[in-house]
Write a protein that holds these residues in place. Structure first.
Motif, short mmCIF file in Angstrom:
data_model
loop_
_atom_site.label_atom_id
_atom_site.label_comp_id
_atom_site.label_asym_id
_atom_site.label_seq_id
_atom_site.Cartn_x
_atom_site.Cartn_y
_atom_site.Cartn_z
N LEU A 361 -127.30 3.15 -37.67
CA LEU A 361 -127.27 1.90 -38.44
C LEU A 361 -128.64 1.24 -38.53
O LEU A 361 -129.09 0.86 -39.61
CB LEU A 361 -126.27 0.93 -37.79
N ILE A 362 -129.33 1.12 -37.40
CA ILE A 362 -130.57 0.36 -37.37
C ILE A 362 -131.76 1.21 -37.82
O ILE A 362 -132.58 0.78 -38.63
CB ILE A 362 -130.80 -0.22 -35.96
N GLN A 363 -131.84 2.42 -37.29
CA GLN A 363 -132.96 3.28 -37.64
C GLN A 363 -132.71 4.09 -38.91
O GLN A 363 -133.64 4.62 -39.51
CB GLN A 363 -133.29 4.20 -36.47
N GLY A 364 -131.44 4.18 -39.29
CA GLY A 364 -131.11 4.84 -40.55
C GLY A 364 -131.39 6.32 -40.59
O GLY A 364 -131.78 6.86 -41.64
N GLU A 365 -131.20 7.04 -39.48
CA GLU A 365 -131.45 8.48 -39.47
C GLU A 365 -130.46 9.18 -40.39
O GLU A 365 -129.24 8.99 -40.27
CB GLU A 365 -131.32 9.04 -38.05
N PRO A 366 -130.92 9.99 -41.30
CA PRO A 366 -130.00 10.69 -42.22
C PRO A 366 -129.31 11.86 -41.54
O PRO A 366 -129.86 12.49 -40.63
CB PRO A 366 -130.93 11.17 -43.34
N ASP A 367 -128.08 12.14 -41.98
CA ASP A 367 -127.31 13.31 -41.51
C ASP A 367 -127.25 13.37 -39.98
O ASP A 367 -127.45 14.43 -39.37
CB ASP A 367 -127.92 14.60 -42.06
N LEU A 368 -126.99 12.25 -39.37
CA LEU A 368 -126.96 12.17 -37.91
C LEU A 368 -125.61 12.65 -37.40
O LEU A 368 -124.56 12.10 -37.75
CB LEU A 368 -127.23 10.72 -37.47
N ASP A 369 -125.62 13.68 -36.56
CA ASP A 369 -124.39 14.15 -35.95
C ASP A 369 -123.87 13.11 -34.96
O ASP A 369 -124.63 12.60 -34.13
CB ASP A 369 -124.63 15.47 -35.21
N GLY A 370 -122.59 12.81 -35.05
CA GLY A 370 -122.00 11.83 -34.14
C GLY A 370 -121.99 10.42 -34.69
O GLY A 370 -121.65 9.48 -33.96
N TYR A 371 -122.29 10.25 -36.00
CA TYR A 371 -122.31 8.91 -36.59
C TYR A 371 -121.80 8.98 -38.02
O TYR A 371 -122.13 9.90 -38.77
CB TYR A 371 -123.74 8.35 -36.60
N GLU A 372 -120.99 7.98 -38.38
CA GLU A 372 -120.56 7.87 -39.78
C GLU A 372 -120.32 6.41 -40.14
O GLU A 372 -119.84 5.62 -39.32
CB GLU A 372 -119.30 8.69 -40.04
N ASP A 373 -120.69 6.07 -41.37
CA ASP A 373 -120.32 4.77 -41.93
C ASP A 373 -118.89 4.86 -42.47
O ASP A 373 -118.51 5.87 -43.07
CB ASP A 373 -121.27 4.38 -43.08
N LEU A 374 -118.14 3.79 -42.26
CA LEU A 374 -116.76 3.75 -42.73
C LEU A 374 -116.67 2.86 -43.96
O LEU A 374 -117.26 1.80 -44.01
CB LEU A 374 -115.83 3.22 -41.63
N ASP A 375 -115.93 3.33 -44.95
CA ASP A 375 -115.77 2.56 -46.18
C ASP A 375 -114.33 2.68 -46.66
O ASP A 375 -114.06 3.22 -47.73
CB ASP A 375 -116.75 3.07 -47.25
N ASP A 376 -113.42 2.16 -45.82
CA ASP A 376 -112.00 2.27 -46.16
C ASP A 376 -111.37 0.91 -46.43
O ASP A 376 -110.15 0.78 -46.46
CB ASP A 376 -111.24 2.98 -45.05
N GLY A 377 -112.20 -0.12 -46.61
CA GLY A 377 -111.68 -1.45 -46.88
C GLY A 377 -111.25 -2.22 -45.65
O GLY A 377 -110.76 -3.34 -45.77
N SER A 378 -111.44 -1.64 -44.48
CA SER A 378 -111.07 -2.33 -43.25
C SER A 378 -112.28 -3.07 -42.69
O SER A 378 -113.37 -3.01 -43.22
CB SER A 378 -110.55 -1.34 -42.20
N LEU A 379 -112.05 -3.76 -41.56
CA LEU A 379 -113.15 -4.44 -40.88
C LEU A 379 -114.02 -3.47 -40.09
O LEU A 379 -115.12 -3.84 -39.67
CB LEU A 379 -112.59 -5.50 -39.93
#
Length: 446
Positions: A361-379
């Motif tokens: 999130l902060i450093q914005g590393e691309p294609d980072l294994d073990g991390y995903e942004d969620l965009d499902d309309g939830s909190l």
């Protein structure tokens, strides 16, 4: 000057009178066993007391209220008995500086000074010279040990702590008040002795924030209000994802506020994977932009569901350095966030999970294994997972920065069944409608 001293089981705030007066001997017994009682100091001929001392050793608490000649509380001192039985910490004080004799008690325009003190030397002094809405000036108090701490007097040997406030140049002479009324010659009505619970207007020892009916936020059909929208209806909770906690220790914290000290709050749970869901309410409001009535859904809480068993009781989770003996009225404890973010995580993998969160999130590393942004309309916004342990972290949006309490729901046998974070405090639950109202609404919706 003669000051008359009387005792009672409680003090009625509205009547400014003792409730169920007691003798010196009974007060001494209550003091020895830790039961609450009140001590009233009066000047003969004066309607209002000079001061009222409120004692509850079982709550580690002694309070002192000083009254002015108009019967207004002008000073509130909250003292706490901690590990040393001979000393009391002057934990919290409020002084109201009434500008004229006609100003009502606790008037919002009344200047006031508040001081918070802690055993480790920390503290905060807040001056509101124009009252509640006139801004505040916050500084660190310069209180020394003699101002922070007070030696605990033996029963019956307390001084008149408000002597200076009342302009007494000489130590007063104490005399016993009439034990039948708890009053001397000061006049006024007194409560008669008798059985029964103390009225709700009576003083009680300060309590930390209470959870409220959290279960109702996850029960479809319940009507609530947040104070702004007059009626909101709870709908089916939205299930978002699963969270793996293989270590058996759940972390609830602000991932953005981590300073290498680990998670703020931890709750033991059986190792496993648990459902995360959101409490939702639906309501209608008039949209000025559309000039129409609009119906929408919003979230009131997030929950980790450990069991389908309903919670029989809720308690506020505490961090290792939280001392409930220091809590003032309605105080909360919880996790802090500077980025309007909280998270549920496996505490056993906290460091690698937070490191992945920061890298993604902060450093914005691309294609980072073990991390995903969620965009499902939830909190819930970010998910990280630790391959080595199998633990997860799920970060969710709060409604702003600050401290958020963590509520732990337990079954009737004490097992953890849910962990909840309220997003904007506990809404008020409205009374159930009777059959006629419900039928009318059903006809209107048909």
């Amino acid at each position: 000057m003669v000051v008359e001293v009387g005792y009672a089981q409680a003090w009625d705030l509205e009547a400014r009178a003792p409730w169920r007066p007691i003798s010196v001997e009974e007060a001494r017994e209550r003091d020895a066993t830790g039961l609450p009682y009140a001590v009233v100091y009066r000047e003969p001929g004066r309607e209002a007391p000079l001061e009222v001392r409120l004692v509850s050793w079982r709550d580690h608490y002694v309070g002192l209220w000083v009254y002015d000649a108009q019967g207004r509380r002008a000073y509130d001192l909250d003292m706490r008995l901690l590990d040393e039985p001979s000393r009391l910490l002057r934990r919290y004080t409020v002084a109201w500086h009434y500008s004229d004799p006609e100003m009502p008690e606790f008037d919002e325009k009344c200047p006031r000074t508040t001081v918070d003190l802690f055993p480790d030397g920390r503290g905060r002094r807040t001056q509101e010279t124009q009252g509640k809405d006139g801004g505040a000036y916050v500084t660190s108090p310069t209180a020394g040990d003699d101002e922070r701490w007070m030696d605990r007097p033996a029963f019956g040997e307390w001084p008149l702590l408000s002597a200076q406030a009342h302009g007494l140049a000489e130590p007063p002479t104490f005399a016993a008040a009439d034990p039948g009324t708890g009053k001397g010659t000061g006049g006024g009505e007194a409560f008669e002795p008798g059985d029964g619970e103390a009225p709700v207007t009576c003083w009680r020892a300060p309590r930390p924030a209470q959870p409220g009916p959290i279960n109702e936020l996850f029960r479809p059909g319940v009507r609530v209000t947040d104070g702004y929208h007059p009626e909101m209806t709870v709908v089916e909770p939205r299930r978002v994802a699963g969270l793996r906690v293989p270590s058996g220790l759940l972390a609830v914290s602000g991932p953005d506020a981590d300073e290498g000290d680990g998670p703020r709050i931890t709750v033991p749970v059986p190792p496993g994977e648990y459902v995360l869901d959101e409490a939702c309410v639906r309501y209608s409001y008039h949209c000025e932009w559309r000039n129409a009535e609009v119906t929408t859904t919003s979230r009131t809480a997030v929950r980790l569901l450990v069991s389908e068993t309903p919670a029989a009781a809720w308690e506020m989770a505490l961090a290792a350095d939280d001392d409930p003996r220091l809590f003032i009225e309605n105080q909360i404890a919880g996790f802090d966030t500077d980025g309007a973010t909280g998270c549920f995580a496996d505490a056993g993998a906290w460091e690698p999970l937070v490191a992945l969160y920061e890298r993604g999130l902060i450093q914005g590393e691309p294609d980072l294994d073990g991390y995903e942004d969620l965009d499902d309309g939830s909190l819930f916004m970010q998910h990280t997972w630790d391959e080595a342990s199998g633990g997860d972290l799920m970060a969710f949006a709060t409604t702003g920065d600050g401290i958020y309490p963590v509520w732990v729901g337990r079954s009737d046998v004490g097992e953890v069944v849910a962990v909840v974070v309220l997003l904007e405090g506990m809404p008020e639950v409205l009374a159930e409608r009777d059959g006629a109202d419900a039928s009318a609404d059903a006809d209107a919706d048909a």
